[in-house]
Each structure stands twice: as C-alpha cells, then as structure tokens.
Design a protein around this motif. Structure first.
Motif, PDB file in Angstrom:
ATOM      1  N   ASP A   1       9.789   3.419   5.022  1.00  0.00           N
ATOM      2  CA  ASP A   1       9.164   2.146   5.345  1.00  0.00           C
ATOM      3  C   ASP A   1       7.647   2.275   5.235  1.00  0.00           C
ATOM      4  OD1 ASP A   1       9.665  -0.665   6.539  1.00  0.00           O
ATOM      5  OD2 ASP A   1       8.012   0.173   7.727  1.00  0.00           O
ATOM      6  N   VAL A   2       7.008   1.223   4.749  1.00  0.00           N
ATOM      7  CA  VAL A   2       5.555   1.241   4.570  1.00  0.00           C
ATOM      8  C   VAL A   2       4.809   1.462   5.886  1.00  0.00           C
ATOM      9  CG1 VAL A   2       5.602  -0.141   2.448  1.00  0.00           C
ATOM     10  CG2 VAL A   2       5.384  -1.288   4.663  1.00  0.00           C
ATOM     11  N   SER A   3       5.482   1.280   7.010  1.00  0.00           N
ATOM     12  CA  SER A   3       4.849   1.520   8.315  1.00  0.00           C
ATOM     13  C   SER A   3       4.346   2.955   8.439  1.00  0.00           C
ATOM     14  CB  SER A   3       5.831   1.208   9.455  1.00  0.00           C
ATOM     15  OG  SER A   3       6.949   2.093   9.416  1.00  0.00           O
ATOM     16  N   LEU A   4       4.956   3.880   7.707  1.00  0.00           N
ATOM     17  CA  LEU A   4       4.540   5.287   7.755  1.00  0.00           C
ATOM     18  C   LEU A   4       3.152   5.499   7.171  1.00  0.00           C
ATOM     19  CD1 LEU A   4       7.869   6.925   6.563  1.00  0.00           C
ATOM     20  CD2 LEU A   4       6.873   7.118   8.848  1.00  0.00           C
ATOM     21  N   ARG A   5       2.746   4.607   6.276  1.00  0.00           N
ATOM     22  CA  ARG A   5       1.470   4.791   5.576  1.00  0.00           C
ATOM     23  C   ARG A   5       0.258   4.609   6.487  1.00  0.00           C
ATOM     24  NH1 ARG A   5       3.203   2.281  -0.259  1.00  0.00           N
ATOM     25  NH2 ARG A   5       3.755   4.298  -1.176  1.00  0.00           N
TER      26      ARG A   5
END
Length: 164
Positions: free
Chosen positions: A112-116
């Motif tokens: 998930d882009v939340s990790l970025r």
C-alpha cells in the motif's frame, strides 16, 4: 521452519539484511513498535486477503486500515481476511509473524502507498519475535510487489475514529 524460510530468502536475495530476533513477542503492531523502537505506523503489517477466488497479501503501515471502497476498486471485489489456519497454510508463517518473505506458496504481494511515508519499515520475519529493518522500495522490489492504494487516508481515519 517459517523463520528459517525467511532467513533463507534473505541469504539468497539480500544477504546484507539481518533478521532481528527479540526475546519478547512482537506479534502485534504495538508490541513490534515497542520491541524495535519505532512508531506503530512504521511497522509494516502483512494482511492475507481473499477476493473472490484470488488470494493475495497486502503490506501496509502499522496504523493503516483497509478502505472497503478502495480495495473493491483495486481488486475487483470485496476482500475478506483469511482465518489463522488459512494464513499459516498459505504463507508458512504464524499469525503475528506473517511477512511477504520466504512464503510457502507463491502469492501476489501488494504494497500500500501508505508505506511510502517512511524510508525504512519493520515487517515481521516469519516468527512472532522476528523482524527486519528494510527500505520500503527495496522490500517491494525483493518480493515483486505491485503498489496499490487501498488504505484509508489519515484524515479519513481521524474522522472515523472521532465518530466511533
């Protein structure tokens, strides 16, 4: 066996990454954050989902919640979490130690882009007291992950939590 499969994965694909074993459990996001001295959001949790007949793994930041609409749009159906037995059979890892490394069964992995939001994250490593510190992009590359956007935004989460 599970911890060994993760260690073997890193020995083959990224020998510079060390599996960190702790004397205490890191089976939940809160325990893992405490054990590794990071914020809960920096823990990379791995969630096993079934969408129709497809089974997949999603790696997201520790404080993220899956957004039903976003996940339906991304995966073409409503995702359902697998039970503990299904997770262990599929991944070879116990719940609390599930990660995208050294899997018993090849499964599509999504990050998930939340990790970025982080340069490095701390995912589990196949046991309830093992983890690794790894760069987000490197983790995705090592496991052949596709990026997705299926978690609630921080603003959405705050509104939801305030309403609860």
């Amino acid at each position: 066996m599970s911890l060994q499969s993760v260690k073997a994965f890193f020995a083959e694909h990224a020998p510079d990454i060390e599996v960190i074993e702790t004397p205490t459990s890191s089976a939940t996001v809160a325990l893992a954050a405490e054990a590794h001295g990071v914020e809960p959001a920096q823990i990379a949790k791995t969630i096993c989902l079934r969408v129709g007949e497809r089974v997949l793994l999603v790696v997201a930041r520790g404080d993220a919640r899956i957004d039903n609409r976003k996940s339906r749009d991304a995966f073409g159906g409503k995702p359902r979490m697998l039970d503990h037995e299904q997770v262990a059979e599929l991944t070879g890892h116990p719940v609390g130690g599930v990660c995208p490394f050294g899997l018993a069964t090849p499964v599509p992995v999504y990050c998930d882009v939340s990790l970025r939001a982080f340069d490095k994250v701390v995912p589990a490593a196949g046991a309830i007291n093992a983890a690794v510190r790894i760069g987000v992009e490197r983790m995705a590359q090592l496991v052949g992950a596709e990026w997705c956007d299926i978690c609630q935004d921080a603003v959405d989460r705050q509104g939801t939590e305030a309403a609860e």
